[in-house]
Enzyme design. Structure first.
Site, PDB file in Angstrom:
ATOM      1  N   LYS A 185      11.891  28.002 -21.173  1.00 25.21           N
ATOM      2  CA  LYS A 185      12.909  26.946 -21.009  1.00 25.21           C
ATOM      3  C   LYS A 185      14.127  27.413 -21.800  1.00 25.21           C
ATOM      4  O   LYS A 185      14.174  27.298 -23.022  1.00 25.21           O
ATOM      5  CB  LYS A 185      12.370  25.610 -21.549  1.00 25.21           C
ATOM      6  CG  LYS A 185      13.028  24.364 -20.965  1.00 25.21           C
ATOM      7  CD  LYS A 185      14.518  24.251 -21.151  1.00 25.21           C
ATOM      8  CE  LYS A 185      14.909  23.671 -22.492  1.00 25.21           C
ATOM      9  NZ  LYS A 185      16.404  23.650 -22.684  1.00 25.21           N
ATOM     10  N   GLU A 233      12.059  29.800 -35.582  1.00 19.32           N
ATOM     11  CA  GLU A 233      13.142  30.568 -36.196  1.00 19.32           C
ATOM     12  C   GLU A 233      14.324  29.600 -36.235  1.00 19.32           C
ATOM     13  O   GLU A 233      14.909  29.291 -35.205  1.00 19.32           O
ATOM     14  CB  GLU A 233      13.432  31.815 -35.361  1.00 19.32           C
ATOM     15  CG  GLU A 233      13.961  32.960 -36.204  1.00 19.32           C
ATOM     16  CD  GLU A 233      15.411  32.782 -36.549  1.00 19.32           C
ATOM     17  OE1 GLU A 233      15.697  32.320 -37.677  1.00 19.32           O
ATOM     18  OE2 GLU A 233      16.258  33.082 -35.711  1.00 19.32           O
ATOM     19  N   CYS A 240      22.440  32.655 -36.501  1.00 20.95           N
ATOM     20  CA  CYS A 240      21.677  32.091 -37.638  1.00 20.95           C
ATOM     21  C   CYS A 240      21.797  32.980 -38.847  1.00 20.95           C
ATOM     22  O   CYS A 240      21.509  32.553 -39.955  1.00 20.95           O
ATOM     23  CB  CYS A 240      20.212  31.838 -37.336  1.00 20.95           C
ATOM     24  SG  CYS A 240      19.644  32.309 -35.776  1.00 20.95           S
ATOM     25  N   GLU A 284      24.214  24.054 -42.577  1.00 23.33           N
ATOM     26  CA  GLU A 284      24.566  25.065 -41.580  1.00 23.33           C
ATOM     27  C   GLU A 284      25.694  24.529 -40.691  1.00 23.33           C
ATOM     28  O   GLU A 284      25.570  23.455 -40.095  1.00 23.33           O
ATOM     29  CB  GLU A 284      23.346  25.407 -40.707  1.00 23.33           C
ATOM     30  CG  GLU A 284      23.642  26.541 -39.749  1.00 23.33           C
ATOM     31  CD  GLU A 284      22.412  27.034 -39.000  1.00 23.33           C
ATOM     32  OE1 GLU A 284      21.677  26.193 -38.467  1.00 23.33           O
ATOM     33  OE2 GLU A 284      22.208  28.259 -38.936  1.00 23.33           O
TER      34      GLU A 284
HETATM   35  C1  UN1 Z   1      20.399  34.972 -34.399  1.00 27.72           C
HETATM   36  O1  UN1 Z   1      21.475  34.700 -34.924  1.00 27.72           O
HETATM   37  O2  UN1 Z   1      19.701  34.061 -33.923  1.00 27.72           O
HETATM   38  O3  UN1 Z   1      20.862  40.402 -37.068  1.00 27.72           O
HETATM   39  C2  UN1 Z   1      19.878  36.338 -34.229  1.00 27.72           C
HETATM   40  C3  UN1 Z   1      21.554  39.806 -36.276  1.00 27.72           C
HETATM   41  C4  UN1 Z   1      21.246  39.894 -34.800  1.00 27.72           C
HETATM   42  C5  UN1 Z   1      20.319  38.778 -34.391  1.00 27.72           C
HETATM   43  C6  UN1 Z   1      20.756  37.414 -34.813  1.00 27.72           C
HETATM   44  N1  UN1 Z   1      20.639  41.176 -34.512  1.00 27.72           N
HETATM   45  O4  UN1 Z   1      22.470  39.125 -36.622  1.00 27.72           O
END
Ligand code: UN1
Length: 489
Positions: A173, A248, A282, A379
């Site tokens: 999804k 995550e 993230c 965040e």
């Molecule tokens: C994300 O922001 O969900 O290391 C992943 C990094 C990328 C992956 C980020 N290769 O920022």
């Protein structure tokens, strides 16, 4: 307009309700495509399809499963330009970064394809004579994968490539902001020779299709990337069925700049980590913890660089910063500017929308931020970073660790002792030395501690633990009953 269908087994179908939603370009508002707005009944069909395909797939030799992933990597490479352009359009990240996103999926597919000839377990001697012991990884069943819009090709690959090589089947999804990219991803997997039903895609919204997938009793494994709040809701919904939940979640990642750092290098790292993908990672550096001895100098050089960043159409090669994903993201990012001003932080640059068209926001830097302020704890998921002055290494580590998240972290220093202390003491799943907070590679574990997750990791060997159960096997060839812990004493 024709609707891009759900892909369920060999069927291409619309939502049973006939409802649809439209994906648009964040830069211009132009339509990208129309998709089924699926509900529980559609998810039920997709799960039934994945369940029916499970036995055939788990009994396919893992090297054969790997051969499909090798072909998929080749196909992704052949479609890299197409997917890169589509990503600039549907998601809005700039072309260089979109190419990197596709490349990450190629890398992950190759890495996991190779795992088809490993998937190693252990053998170990028995305490008894004429007895053999080993452990093997077993696939679990139907994986429910719920993926975000910010890495619309890479993150599906992080979940699907390991799930598939281990012998599971999948219902995906994808985020409702980037459905066409996910659709292309699954279409290309099928082109690589994946049997019908092994990967099914159901489009729609989290509260409807996502929720039905999370609660479905025939989906024993969930892998979710998104917000902390949704991660907690997923965990609660999955608890009654004791599902395996891989999460995550967010980050509030800090770069520490010590008084002995190479300041120009640190500025490069901050600009790339805080403002790449318009801060919608993230792993974005939304805090910069700076030793007071270099605080003024760093501010000056950083602001000069940030003010040169060019906002523009993401597919234009001169653009440094594309739009945010949607109107709600723009409103949220701006609300944090107001929160920061209200908390008494000093706005050095940015702090306002970038143009009247598209969801652009100017790269924003706050100075004189205290670690306890909301802009330094929550965040933001946008192009906003906060400068936090400190007087010592110890204070820097304490400030870095003072948030509830623990994904990525970084320190710029020329002192090897401080670098090693930081590697040990920063509470994060990832630590960079003399580099920013982004840039993970596919063959090391990816994920975080504290409020960023629940102890699992994507990528690397660690991902295999999410998508398999260990089975320990004892073979007694002595021809008699031998009792462990008793007969050998
Ligand atoms: C994300 O922001 O969900 O290391 C992943 C990094 C990328 C992956 C980020 N290769 O920022």
């Amino acid at each position: 307009m024709s609707v891009h269908p759900n892909l369920i087994g060999a069927e291409r179908s619309l939502a049973a309700s006939g409802d649809t939603f439209v994906s648009t370009m964040p830069a211009t508002g132009a339509e990208v495509g129309t998709f089924p707005r699926s509900a529980k009944v559609d998810v039920d069909r997709a799960v039934a399809s994945a369940k029916a395909a499970f036995d055939g797939w788990r009994l396919t030799p893992a090297p054969e499963r790997g051969a499909i992933l090798f072909r998929f990597a080749d196909i992704l490479r052949a479609h890299k330009d197409e997917l890169t352009l589509l990503m600039t359009q549907e998601m809005g990240k700039v072309a260089a970064e979109a190419g990197g996103d596709v490349q990450e999926a190629i890398d992950m597919s190759l890495y996991m394809a190779g795992e088809g000839r490993r998937l190693s377990g252990q053998t170990t001697p028995s305490e008894l004579r004429d007895k053999f012991m080993m452990s093997v990884r077993m696939p679990i069943g139907v994986v429910g994968a719920i993926t975000p819009w910010n890495f619309p090709i890479a993150i599906p690959s992080w979940k699907l490539a390991p799930a598939l090589i281990c012998g599971n089947t999948v219902v995906l999804k994808p985020a409702e902001d980037t459905p066409l990219l996910a659709q292309r991803f699954v279409e290309l997997l099928h082109e690589a020779g994946l049997p019908d039903g092994v990967v099914n895609i159901v489009h729609g919204f989290g509260e409807e299709a996502g929720d039905a997938l999370v609660r479905h009793p025939d989906v024993p494994v969930l892998s979710f990337t998104g917000s902390r709040e949704t991660g907690i809701a997923v965990t609660k919904a999955a608890a009654d069925n004791l599902k395996h939940v891989h999460l995550e979640l967010g980050g509030k990642n800090a770069i520490i700049v010590m008084d002995d750092a190479d300041i120009d290098l640190a500025v490069d790292g901050i600009v790339w980590s805080a403002f790449g993908t318009a801060g919608q990672r993230c792993t974005a550096a939304s805090r910069v913890i700076v030793h007071r001895a270099v605080y003024d100098e760093l501010q000056k050089r950083l602001v000069a660089r940030v003010e040169k960043l060019r906002l523009g159409l993401p597919w234009d090669p001169d653009t440094d910063i594309g739009p945010l994903i949607n109107a709600a993201a723009l409103a949220k990012v701006h609300s944090y500017t107001e929160i920061g001003l209200g908390e008494g932080a000093k706005l050095l640059t940015g702090g306002e929308p970038g143009s009247s068209d598209g969801f652009y926001y100017r790269p924003t830097v706050f100075a004189d931020v205290e670690a306890g302020m909301r802009i330094a704890r929550e965040e933001i998921f946008g192009p906003t970073t906060t400068l936090i002055p400190v007087g010592s290494f110890e204070e820097a580590i304490a400030a870095a660790n003072s948030v509830e998240y623990g994904l990525s972290s970084s320190i710029f220093t020329r002192d090897v002792n401080k670098a090693f202390r930081a590697m040990r003491d920063l509470q994060a799943g990832i630590t960079y030395i003399n580099a920013g907070t982004t840039g993970a590679e596919v063959h090391l574990p990816f994920g975080g501690v504290k409020g960023t997750g629940n102890g699992h990791r994507e990528a690397g060997q660690a991902a295999l633990d999410v998508f398999t159960e260990w089975k320990s096997i004892y073979v007694d060839y002595s021809g008699k009953l031998q009792r462990a812990q008793i007969d050998n004493q």
